[in-house]
Scaffold this motif. Structure first.
Motif, PDB file in Angstrom:
ATOM      1  N   ALA A 281       0.843  -1.223  -0.057  1.00  0.00           N
ATOM      2  CA  ALA A 281       0.074  -0.017  -0.170  1.00  0.00           C
ATOM      3  C   ALA A 281       0.882   1.240  -0.151  1.00  0.00           C
ATOM      4  N   VAL A 282       0.499   2.142  -0.725  1.00  0.00           N
ATOM      5  CA  VAL A 282       1.440   3.446  -0.991  1.00  0.00           C
ATOM      6  C   VAL A 282       0.483   4.674  -0.674  1.00  0.00           C
ATOM      7  N   MET A 283       0.797   5.275   0.524  1.00  0.00           N
ATOM      8  CA  MET A 283      -0.185   6.610   0.767  1.00  0.00           C
ATOM      9  C   MET A 283       0.636   7.966   0.715  1.00  0.00           C
ATOM     10  N   GLY A 284      -0.002   8.698  -0.024  1.00  0.00           N
ATOM     11  CA  GLY A 284       0.288  10.063  -0.229  1.00  0.00           C
ATOM     12  C   GLY A 284      -0.322  10.981   0.380  1.00  0.00           C
ATOM     13  N   ALA A 285      -0.328  12.297   0.282  1.00  0.00           N
ATOM     14  CA  ALA A 285      -0.974  13.297   0.946  1.00  0.00           C
ATOM     15  C   ALA A 285      -2.483  13.037   1.325  1.00  0.00           C
ATOM     16  N   ARG A 286      -3.053  12.699  -0.401  1.00  0.00           N
ATOM     17  CA  ARG A 286      -4.394  12.670  -0.256  1.00  0.00           C
ATOM     18  C   ARG A 286      -4.912  11.472  -0.691  1.00  0.00           C
ATOM     19  N   THR A 287      -4.079  10.784  -1.435  1.00  0.00           N
ATOM     20  CA  THR A 287      -4.421   9.481  -2.132  1.00  0.00           C
ATOM     21  C   THR A 287      -3.891   8.236  -1.648  1.00  0.00           C
ATOM     22  N   LEU A 288      -4.547   7.044  -1.579  1.00  0.00           N
ATOM     23  CA  LEU A 288      -4.090   5.938  -1.400  1.00  0.00           C
ATOM     24  C   LEU A 288      -4.070   5.038  -2.673  1.00  0.00           C
ATOM     25  N   TRP A 289      -2.873   4.398  -2.877  1.00  0.00           N
ATOM     26  CA  TRP A 289      -2.787   3.583  -4.065  1.00  0.00           C
ATOM     27  C   TRP A 289      -2.299   2.077  -3.621  1.00  0.00           C
ATOM     28  N   TRP A 290      -2.616   1.028  -4.450  1.00  0.00           N
ATOM     29  CA  TRP A 290      -2.017  -0.178  -4.203  1.00  0.00           C
ATOM     30  C   TRP A 290      -0.831  -0.041  -5.145  1.00  0.00           C
ATOM     31  N   GLY A 291       0.344  -0.614  -4.384  1.00  0.00           N
ATOM     32  CA  GLY A 291       1.661  -0.472  -5.188  1.00  0.00           C
ATOM     33  C   GLY A 291       1.687  -1.894  -5.956  1.00  0.00           C
ATOM     34  N   GLY A 292       2.099  -1.936  -7.079  1.00  0.00           N
ATOM     35  CA  GLY A 292       2.042  -3.081  -7.650  1.00  0.00           C
ATOM     36  C   GLY A 292       3.236  -4.024  -7.519  1.00  0.00           C
ATOM     37  N   CYS A 293       4.166  -3.719  -6.790  1.00  0.00           N
ATOM     38  CA  CYS A 293       5.571  -4.404  -6.492  1.00  0.00           C
ATOM     39  C   CYS A 293       6.444  -3.479  -5.559  1.00  0.00           C
ATOM     40  N   ALA A 294       7.511  -3.892  -5.070  1.00  0.00           N
ATOM     41  CA  ALA A 294       8.373  -3.205  -4.605  1.00  0.00           C
ATOM     42  C   ALA A 294       8.985  -2.094  -5.419  1.00  0.00           C
ATOM     43  N   TRP A 295       9.173  -2.467  -6.616  1.00  0.00           N
ATOM     44  CA  TRP A 295       9.996  -1.549  -7.819  1.00  0.00           C
ATOM     45  C   TRP A 295       8.953  -0.541  -8.084  1.00  0.00           C
ATOM     46  N   ASP A 296       7.635  -0.705  -7.959  1.00  0.00           N
ATOM     47  CA  ASP A 296       6.608   0.120  -8.488  1.00  0.00           C
ATOM     48  C   ASP A 296       6.304   1.021  -7.355  1.00  0.00           C
ATOM     49  N   SER A 297       6.206   0.371  -6.212  1.00  0.00           N
ATOM     50  CA  SER A 297       5.749   1.418  -5.077  1.00  0.00           C
ATOM     51  C   SER A 297       6.929   2.329  -4.772  1.00  0.00           C
ATOM     52  N   PHE A 298       8.354   2.167  -4.827  1.00  0.00           N
ATOM     53  CA  PHE A 298       9.056   2.994  -4.863  1.00  0.00           C
ATOM     54  C   PHE A 298       9.451   4.111  -6.130  1.00  0.00           C
ATOM     55  N   ALA A 299       8.898   3.580  -7.108  1.00  0.00           N
ATOM     56  CA  ALA A 299       8.800   4.529  -8.248  1.00  0.00           C
ATOM     57  C   ALA A 299       7.816   5.830  -8.088  1.00  0.00           C
TER      58      ALA A 299
END
Length: 221
Positions: A71-89
């Motif tokens: 899971a990747v949390m920004g200031a106002r948006t929450l995303w599913w991270g596709g993988c370690a590579w994508d989440s860090f991107a």
């Protein structure tokens, strides 16, 4: 791609970037007309999107619409991270998100992990990323590939997980290497006219971030 394909691609990507969700095939048809589904499949065939059997968007790298371990949390948006590579991107791709919180659990022992990933420098930590599927086979089953690009407590947990699952060891990297790999891989993907890297350009990029060996399609160990 045609201009219609590019318009649809941008709409999908920018929707995911701003809301964390992908428009449905029905929403895309309402906006782009009856050719939307064919355009979606063309984008899938060109590896710009990953669709399920009903033409729903599963992945538009680095975004995902299904849980794959991050899971990747920004200031106002929450995303599913596709993988370690994508989440860090994600913070490198999103102009309004200079830092995101990436969270996951170690697949081996279940320990929770979270990092504040920014554009400035790799996050601290002794954890390691393990990528199971070599580059040459990553698109054979891309959901399986991304679901097995995970972050572990350390080498011992990678070994324990491989022993339990019966998988072959892929590539293990530390957090700084993962951050460098993710940093510029998706540059331009939210812009008009984006072109995916050809194999030679991808190989050059891998070398630039310090990767080598057959796993990456490169010479050396």
């Amino acid at each position: 791609m045609t201009s219609d394909h590019e318009a649809l691609r941008l709409f999908v990507y920018r929707s995911l970037a701003t809301t964390g969700r992908a428009p449905s095939p029905e929403e895309l048809t309402a906006r782009f007309g009856p050719g939307a589904r064919a355009a979606l499949r063309a984008l899938h065939d060109a590896r710009h999107l990953v669709l399920d059997a009903d033409d729903n968007v599963l992945m538009a790298h680095p975004f995902a619409t299904i849980p794959l371990g991050f899971a990747v949390m920004g200031a106002r948006t929450l995303w599913w991270g596709g993988c370690a590579w994508d989440s860090f991107a994600l913070p490198h791709l999103l102009p309004g998100e200079p830092g995101v919180l990436v969270s996951t659990r170690c697949p081996a022992c279940g320990a929770p992990h979270a990092w504040n990933v920014t554009r400035d420098a790799p996050p601290p930590g002794d954890q390691v990323a393990h990528l199971l599927v070599p580059v040459a086979r990553m698109w054979d089953d891309v959901v399986h590939t991304c679901g097995n690009q995970r972050l572990f407590c350390g080498e011992a947990c990678v070994t324990a997980w491989l022993d339990r699952t019966g998988g072959d060891r892929g590539h293990v990297m530390d957090l700084p290497t993962l951050w460098r790999l993710a940093r510029h891989w998706y540059d331009g993907r939210l812009d008009p006219g984006y072109i995916r890297r050809e194999p030679a350009a991808a190989a050059a990029y891998f070398r630039e971030v310090g990767l080598s060996g057959p796993f990456w399609g490169l010479s050396g160990r």
